[in-house]
Design an enzyme around this catalytic site. Structure first.
Site, PDB file in Angstrom:
ATOM      1  N   LYS A  53       0.789  -1.211  -0.057  1.00  0.00           N
ATOM      2  CA  LYS A  53      -0.104   0.083  -0.041  1.00  0.00           C
ATOM      3  C   LYS A  53       0.754   1.230   0.104  1.00  0.00           C
ATOM      4  O   LYS A  53       2.003   1.468   0.673  1.00  0.00           O
ATOM      5  CB  LYS A  53      -0.957   0.180   1.255  1.00  0.00           C
ATOM      6  CG  LYS A  53      -1.624   1.080   1.661  1.00  0.00           C
ATOM      7  CD  LYS A  53      -2.891   1.533   0.492  1.00  0.00           C
ATOM      8  CE  LYS A  53      -3.627   2.453   0.886  1.00  0.00           C
ATOM      9  NZ  LYS A  53      -4.402   3.139  -0.264  1.00  0.00           N
ATOM     10  N   SER A  78     -12.497   6.374  -1.944  1.00  0.00           N
ATOM     11  CA  SER A  78     -11.621   7.466  -1.275  1.00  0.00           C
ATOM     12  C   SER A  78     -11.194   7.147  -0.232  1.00  0.00           C
ATOM     13  O   SER A  78     -11.826   7.554   1.086  1.00  0.00           O
ATOM     14  CB  SER A  78     -12.840   8.671  -1.241  1.00  0.00           C
ATOM     15  OG  SER A  78     -11.990   9.779  -0.869  1.00  0.00           O
ATOM     16  N   LEU A  81      -5.470   7.370   1.655  1.00  0.00           N
ATOM     17  CA  LEU A  81      -4.060   6.633   2.076  1.00  0.00           C
ATOM     18  C   LEU A  81      -4.003   6.135   3.476  1.00  0.00           C
ATOM     19  O   LEU A  81      -3.237   6.553   4.161  1.00  0.00           O
ATOM     20  CB  LEU A  81      -3.012   7.840   1.927  1.00  0.00           C
ATOM     21  CG  LEU A  81      -2.697   8.262   0.371  1.00  0.00           C
ATOM     22  CD1 LEU A  81      -1.891   9.217   0.397  1.00  0.00           C
ATOM     23  CD2 LEU A  81      -2.274   6.965  -0.466  1.00  0.00           C
ATOM     24  N   CYS A 137      -2.664   9.985  -6.246  1.00  0.00           N
ATOM     25  CA  CYS A 137      -3.668   9.472  -5.215  1.00  0.00           C
ATOM     26  C   CYS A 137      -4.683  10.698  -5.461  1.00  0.00           C
ATOM     27  O   CYS A 137      -4.492  11.960  -5.205  1.00  0.00           O
ATOM     28  CB  CYS A 137      -3.124   9.388  -4.015  1.00  0.00           C
ATOM     29  SG  CYS A 137      -4.628   9.151  -2.854  1.00  0.00           S
ATOM     30  N   GLY A 257      -5.355  -1.153 -14.827  1.00  0.00           N
ATOM     31  CA  GLY A 257      -7.043  -0.524 -14.839  1.00  0.00           C
ATOM     32  C   GLY A 257      -7.829  -1.531 -15.589  1.00  0.00           C
ATOM     33  O   GLY A 257      -7.521  -1.966 -16.916  1.00  0.00           O
TER      34      GLY A 257
HETATM   35  C1  SIN Z   1      -6.178   5.971  -1.651  1.00  0.00           C
HETATM   36  O1  SIN Z   1      -5.628   5.342  -0.558  1.00  0.00           O
HETATM   37  O2  SIN Z   1      -7.172   6.976  -1.416  1.00  0.00           O
HETATM   38  C2  SIN Z   1      -5.925   5.011  -2.796  1.00  0.00           C
HETATM   39  C3  SIN Z   1      -4.724   5.385  -3.278  1.00  0.00           C
HETATM   40  C4  SIN Z   1      -4.381   5.872  -4.685  1.00  0.00           C
HETATM   41  O3  SIN Z   1      -5.506   6.159  -5.115  1.00  0.00           O
HETATM   42  O4  SIN Z   1      -3.307   6.051  -4.943  1.00  0.00           O
END
Ligand code: SIN
Length: 319
Positions: A53, A78, A81, A137, A257
């Protein structure tokens, strides 16, 4: 010709930044890669690599829930992070080295300096093979996507490459306008980038629950990153365009994707991807998806008489 090839003769191995992956199919940074257990599960699966992550300097709880919704055609998220902080992902690198595949760390610092600090620190961890710097992000309220600001991206890459000791790749947002592809390519061409992952979710979409007459996720009044089936044509266009614009370099394009089966993976590789990442579909199906997509891709290659992904990588034809 296809009947002459046995499935055992077909290899999905690939290289990113000179790093060997036993399979070109692995997880996207996002779903199911935030905890030690999740990363070990990827290690034990048929995934060709383990990708963490996106990590920030300090642990983050992320945005309020509900913050991820699966729909018929894909997903909206959403997350904001949520992660355990970079030290946990860095410290896990020694035990994840037990699996016969590389470990990549995704980094998405909350500021310019945070990115530089984390990347400098990661030099101390022998078993992190490469870093995917997340420039895309869309989900932190008030924080723009760096990849849409070409000068900011350039400054960040200058600072990062001044301290980096490991191969650095970038995770890009989707681009939609031809001059924007070219502007980002001209930034990337000025640095020894190891790979470019195309694409992150399409930022700030809106999904509606018509019975409730409401949005479906809580953060940002329902605006979130769109993933899954719906984004495959945009992802393919970004893979193709960056493969074309950057193909004179030793840089790998990684497709991400809308991949949920072997044919989707085949399309990404035909556009120029050296590897593919699975996001929404991995969230849905869990680690067995890597083996399923691998088997499907091998069957397609057998049918077409291809032994390795290099036999068709980037060879998309015009008509
Ligand atoms: C997120 O944690 O909001 C997603 C991460 C990302 O889209 O880079």
């Amino acid at each position: 010709m296809s009947n002459d090839i046995s499935l055992n003769d077909i290899s999905l191995s690939t290289k990113i930044a000179g790093i060997a992956l036993p399979s070109c199919i692995y997880n996207a940074s996002g779903p199911l890669c935030s905890t030690a257990d999740e990363l070990h599960a990827i290690g034990k699966s048929a995934s060709g690599a383990i990708l963490s992550k996106s990590a920030t300097l300090a642990k983050r709880a992320g945005n309020p829930s509900p913050r991820y919704i699966d729909t018929k055609w894909g997903s909206i998220n959403s997350m904001g992070l949520p992660n355990e902080g970079y030290e946990l992902y860095a410290n896990l690198s020694n035990e994840l080295n037990a699996y016969d595949k590389p470990y990549f760390m995704s980094v998405s610092g909350m500021s310019f300096d945070e990115n530089v600090t984390i990347i400098k620190e990661l030099a101390n961890f022998e078993h992190i093979s490469a870093i995917e710097l997340n420039l895309s992000c869309p989900n932190v309220p008030g924080k723009p996507q760096a990849g849409y600001d070409f000068e900011q991206s350039r400054s960040l890459l200058e600072a990062v490459f001044a301290v980096a000791t490991k191969p650095i790749g970038v995770k890009l947002p989707p681009y939609f306008d031809m001059p924007h592809f070219e502007m980002m390519a001209s930034v990337l061409n000025d640095f020894p980038i190891a790979f470019a992952t195309c694409i992150n979710s399409i930022g700030n979409g809106l999904v509606i629950d018509t019975s409730l007459e409401s949005v479906v996720i809580k953060p940002k009044h329902g605006f979130g990153g769109i993933g899954g089936d719906f984004i495959k044509p945009t992802a393919l266009a970004n893979v193709r365009k960056f493969y074309t614009l950057l193909s004179d370099k030793k840089l790998a394009i990684i497709g991400c994707g809308g991949i949920k089966n072997g044919m989707d993976a085949f399309e990404h590789i035909l556009c120029g991807a050296s590897a593919v990442q699975i996001g929404t579909h991995f969230m849905r199906e869990g680690t067995p998806c890597f083996k399923t997509i691998e088997n499907e891709l091998k069957s397609i290659m057998k049918e077409k008489g291809y032994h390795s992904i290099d036999d068709f990588k980037g060879k998309l034809k015009d008509i």
